[in-house]
Enzyme design. Structure first.
Site, PDB file in Angstrom:
ATOM      1  N   LYS A  34       0.847  -1.206   0.000  1.00  0.00           N
ATOM      2  CA  LYS A  34       0.000   0.000   0.000  1.00  0.00           C
ATOM      3  C   LYS A  34       0.875   1.246   0.000  1.00  0.00           C
ATOM      4  O   LYS A  34       2.070   1.167   0.271  1.00  0.00           O
ATOM      5  CB  LYS A  34      -0.935  -0.038   1.205  1.00  0.00           C
ATOM      6  CG  LYS A  34      -0.241  -0.043   2.554  1.00  0.00           C
ATOM      7  CD  LYS A  34      -1.220  -0.409   3.654  1.00  0.00           C
ATOM      8  CE  LYS A  34      -0.509  -0.598   4.974  1.00  0.00           C
ATOM      9  NZ  LYS A  34      -0.908   0.280   6.023  1.00  0.00           N
ATOM     10  N   TYR A 255      17.522  30.119   5.987  1.00  0.00           N
ATOM     11  CA  TYR A 255      16.305  30.832   6.419  1.00  0.00           C
ATOM     12  C   TYR A 255      16.249  30.966   7.937  1.00  0.00           C
ATOM     13  O   TYR A 255      16.534  30.000   8.660  1.00  0.00           O
ATOM     14  CB  TYR A 255      15.062  30.067   5.986  1.00  0.00           C
ATOM     15  CG  TYR A 255      14.697  30.217   4.528  1.00  0.00           C
ATOM     16  CD1 TYR A 255      14.473  31.471   3.963  1.00  0.00           C
ATOM     17  CD2 TYR A 255      14.547  29.099   3.733  1.00  0.00           C
ATOM     18  CE1 TYR A 255      14.121  31.597   2.621  1.00  0.00           C
ATOM     19  CE2 TYR A 255      14.193  29.211   2.395  1.00  0.00           C
ATOM     20  CZ  TYR A 255      13.986  30.469   1.851  1.00  0.00           C
ATOM     21  OH  TYR A 255      13.635  30.584   0.534  1.00  0.00           O
TER      22      TYR A 255
HETATM   23  C1  LIG Z   1      -3.768  -4.385   8.536  1.00  0.00           C
HETATM   24  C2  LIG Z   1      -2.283  -4.218   8.373  1.00  0.00           C
HETATM   25  N1  LIG Z   1      -1.524  -5.322   8.295  1.00  0.00           N
HETATM   26  C3  LIG Z   1      -0.191  -5.236   8.138  1.00  0.00           C
HETATM   27  C4  LIG Z   1       0.446  -4.015   8.063  1.00  0.00           C
HETATM   28  C5  LIG Z   1       1.922  -3.971   7.916  1.00  0.00           C
HETATM   29  O1  LIG Z   1       2.515  -3.422   9.072  1.00  0.00           O
HETATM   30  P1  LIG Z   1       4.087  -3.234   9.186  1.00  0.00           P
HETATM   31  O2  LIG Z   1       4.472  -2.254   8.127  1.00  0.00           O
HETATM   32  O3  LIG Z   1       4.292  -2.695  10.549  1.00  0.00           O
HETATM   33  O4  LIG Z   1       4.695  -4.568   8.960  1.00  0.00           O
HETATM   34  C6  LIG Z   1      -0.309  -2.854   8.144  1.00  0.00           C
HETATM   35  C7  LIG Z   1       0.348  -1.551   8.098  1.00  0.00           C
HETATM   36  O5  LIG Z   1      -0.114  -0.522   8.437  1.00  0.00           O
HETATM   37  C8  LIG Z   1      -1.717  -2.960   8.303  1.00  0.00           C
HETATM   38  O6  LIG Z   1      -2.480  -1.878   8.396  1.00  0.00           O
END
Ligand SMILES: Cc1ncc(COP(=O)(O)O)c(C=O)c1O
Length: 357
Positions: A34, A255
């Site tokens: 994602k 800045y």
């Molecule tokens: C439902 C879910 N599973 C797995 C993950 C993966 O988590 P991580 O990046 O801490 O391994 C996430 C990340 O936000 C998540 O929302």
């Protein structure tokens, strides 16, 4: 040409995926890609992750991108669909949904026959105390058992709120509720481990693990580095020195003139800034790496430039500076910035050049 560059080390990504497989040998791996693969660029990352069992994304648009790129592995929408209409597209593209509230359950049932005929799994989310998404106990037992009776194949899914903490009392509560629900719904598949939980609780790997940050070679723990976890950083973020100045004691830089030299010094201007995704706020001293030598960032980070101290360092015009990567870890930059590696990676801007190595 401006040389701000993001290098993506696909061999490191494969190495980290293999680490997941070593740690969870009996589980299938749902690689979390994602947010544009945590800012790494989904296209390059999918190619390197081709041996994963499945992908996890936050929304339909992200899932469709994976299908458009030609990948056929299962995809889970971790927030499920946002409307009944999205269910039709989900079915057309063989995407699996999380169900975390009653309306989603109704939308799923509208498409029941097609969903079951396609052998898609339904991920039913338990709210065991994080209080973001999911059904609570005992409602979830009823939901899963009735879905099973209707012919659906279910995965009991849960997310830990404090998997990165050894002590937090909610961990026990979440584990116990997960085990309680699983026992009440057997046979049912299970999935509750993100990166931190994969490291900490091998007994909870069950059928599917869902690694995110560890794939990208950043640490899920504040007190353990990627080196200690035997992971390899995937992203290296670099820029070049574009100007050199010699300044006297009492002269200021950048800045707001927030930095004033105490002695005469050599400073270099590096063409990187918050317009590229390099954070502006540093409550703690921040550093960059020049061929493995760490040196201070001085003054404010601007949109396109930073200043660094190069006194006594051989760093002519064009020298490549590592902002984060293998010598200066993204987690260290995040710590100086008061945030976590996840955020810095995800908020990379589109401006730097991207190269796959
Ligand atoms: C439902 C879910 N599973 C797995 C993950 C993966 O988590 P991580 O990046 O801490 O391994 C996430 C990340 O936000 C998540 O929302």
């Amino acid at each position: 040409m401006r040389q701000a560059t993001v290098y993506i080390d696909t061999a490191a990504l494969q190495y980290n995926l293999n680490r997941v497989k070593q740690l969870a040998p009996n589980a299938k791996v749902v690689s979390m890609v994602k947010a544009n693969a945590y800012g790494h660029g989904v296209k390059d990352c999918l190619a390197a992750l081709s041996s994963t069992d499945a992908f996890g994304v936050a929304c339909l648009e992200e899932a469709l991108e994976i299908r458009e790129l030609g990948y056929t592995q299962p995809i889970t929408l971790i927030e499920g669909v946002f409307s009944s209409d999205e269910m039709a597209q989900v079915l057309e593209k063989d995407i699996e949904v999380v169900i975390h509230h009653q309306a989603q359950l109704n939308w799923l049932r509208e498409y029941k026959d097609q969903y079951i005929a396609k052998n898609l799994k339904v991920w039913v989310k338990l709210n065991s105390g994080m209080n973001r998404l999911g059904f609570k106990v005992p409602e979830i037992i009823e939901v899963i058992n009735s879905l099973k009776a209707e012919g659906f194949t279910c995965v009991l899914a849960m997310h830990f709120a404090n998997a990165d903490s050894d002590q937090h009392p909610l961990n026990e509560q979440q584990k116990n509720q997960f085990l309680q629900v699983k026992a009440a719904c057997e046979p049912v598949m299970g999935s509750c481990c993100n990166s931190a939980a994969i490291f900490k609780w091998p007994e909870l790997n069950f059928d599917f693990v869902r690694p995110g940050i560890m794939l990208y070679g950043a640490s899920p723990f504040a007190d353990k580095s990627v080196k200690e976890l035997n992971l390899k950083p995937v992203m290296t973020f670099t820029a070049e020195i574009i100007a050199l100045n010699h300044i006297q004691a009492g002269e200021s830089v950048g800045y707001g003139s927030t930095f004033t030299a105490e002695t005469e010094m050599d400073i270099a201007i590096v063409s990187i800034g918050y317009g590229d995704g390099y954070p502006r706020a540093f409550p703690k001293q921040n550093y960059v790496s020049i061929n493995g030598t760490l040196t201070c960032v001085i003054g404010r980070v601007a949109m396109d430039m930073i200043a660094i101290d190069v006194t006594g360092i051989n760093a002519p015009l064009g020298t490549v500076i590592e902002l984060w990567g293998k010598d200066r870890l993204v987690d260290e930059v995040a710590e100086a910035n008061g945030t976590i590696g996840y955020e810095l990676l995800c908020r990379m801007s589109a401006r730097p050049i991207r190269k796959k190595i």
